[in-house]
Motif scaffolding. Structure first.
Motif, PDB file in Angstrom:
ATOM      1  N   VAL A   1      10.540  48.786  60.142  1.00  0.00           N
ATOM      2  CA  VAL A   1      10.534  47.866  58.999  1.00  0.00           C
ATOM      3  C   VAL A   1       9.804  48.523  57.833  1.00  0.00           C
ATOM      4  CG1 VAL A   1       9.774  45.594  58.192  1.00  0.00           C
ATOM      5  CG2 VAL A   1      10.472  45.891  60.572  1.00  0.00           C
ATOM      6  N   LEU A   2      10.407  48.436  56.662  1.00  0.00           N
ATOM      7  CA  LEU A   2       9.758  48.877  55.436  1.00  0.00           C
ATOM      8  C   LEU A   2       9.469  47.628  54.624  1.00  0.00           C
ATOM      9  CD1 LEU A   2       8.892  51.270  53.663  1.00  0.00           C
ATOM     10  CD2 LEU A   2      11.162  51.191  52.626  1.00  0.00           C
TER      11      LEU A   2
ATOM     12  N   MET B   1      16.928  60.550  49.012  1.00  0.00           N
ATOM     13  CA  MET B   1      16.603  59.155  48.907  1.00  0.00           C
ATOM     14  C   MET B   1      15.143  58.995  49.326  1.00  0.00           C
ATOM     15  SD  MET B   1      18.200  55.641  50.507  1.00  0.00           S
ATOM     16  CE  MET B   1      18.681  56.226  52.049  1.00  0.00           C
ATOM     17  N   TYR B   2      14.440  58.099  48.697  1.00  0.00           N
ATOM     18  CA  TYR B   2      13.074  57.786  49.075  1.00  0.00           C
ATOM     19  C   TYR B   2      12.856  56.292  48.926  1.00  0.00           C
ATOM     20  CZ  TYR B   2      11.937  57.535  44.099  1.00  0.00           C
ATOM     21  OH  TYR B   2      11.890  57.185  42.784  1.00  0.00           O
ATOM     22  N   ALA B   3      11.825  55.831  49.598  1.00  0.00           N
ATOM     23  CA  ALA B   3      11.484  54.411  49.532  1.00  0.00           C
ATOM     24  C   ALA B   3       9.968  54.303  49.424  1.00  0.00           C
ATOM     25  CB  ALA B   3      11.978  53.686  50.770  1.00  0.00           C
ATOM     26  N   ILE B   4       9.523  53.304  48.720  1.00  0.00           N
ATOM     27  CA  ILE B   4       8.098  53.074  48.584  1.00  0.00           C
ATOM     28  C   ILE B   4       7.772  51.760  49.274  1.00  0.00           C
ATOM     29  CG2 ILE B   4       6.209  52.667  46.979  1.00  0.00           C
ATOM     30  CD1 ILE B   4       7.737  54.384  44.960  1.00  0.00           C
ATOM     31  N   GLY B   5       6.819  51.802  50.170  1.00  0.00           N
ATOM     32  CA  GLY B   5       6.421  50.599  50.896  1.00  0.00           C
ATOM     33  C   GLY B   5       5.619  50.983  52.120  1.00  0.00           C
ATOM     34  N   GLN B   6       5.288  49.999  52.900  1.00  0.00           N
ATOM     35  CA  GLN B   6       4.541  50.231  54.135  1.00  0.00           C
ATOM     36  C   GLN B   6       5.519  50.229  55.300  1.00  0.00           C
ATOM     37  OE1 GLN B   6       1.331  47.509  54.863  1.00  0.00           O
ATOM     38  NE2 GLN B   6       0.447  48.828  56.414  1.00  0.00           N
TER      39      GLN B   6
END
Length: 89
Positions: A79-80, A1-6
């Motif tokens: 937090v993302l 799983m991956y997530a894109i964001g700050q």
């Protein structure tokens, strides 16, 4: 799983300001000059000297530090979010 964001971490521990709490405690102690002199006027000349005041400051610092150790801190919040745009110059 991956997530894109700050990714950001918010920690309650960073919100504690030791020196501000020490200053507040010393202001509280100054409200009762006779008690302050009774606790820190080692030579009993009726005045708290600079050296005696340094001892009071150290005791206040230790007291505040102990309070911090006795109080549990809130867990960090991770937090993302949406990335902030890069500023180009």
């Amino acid at each position: 799983m991956y997530a894109i964001g700050q990714f950001r971490t918010h920690s309650a521990a960073g919100q504690r300001d030791l020196e501000a709490e020490v200053a507040a405690l010393l202001r509280e102690w100054k409200q009762d000059p006779s008690d302050l002199a009774g606790r820190f006027d080692a030579d009993r000349d009726g005045q708290v000297s600079l050296a005696e005041w340094e001892r009071a400051r150290e005791e206040a610092r230790q007291s505040v530090t102990q309070r911090h150790l006795d109080r549990p801190t809130a867990p960090a919040l991770h937090v993302l979010g949406v990335p902030t745009p890069a500023v180009c110059s």
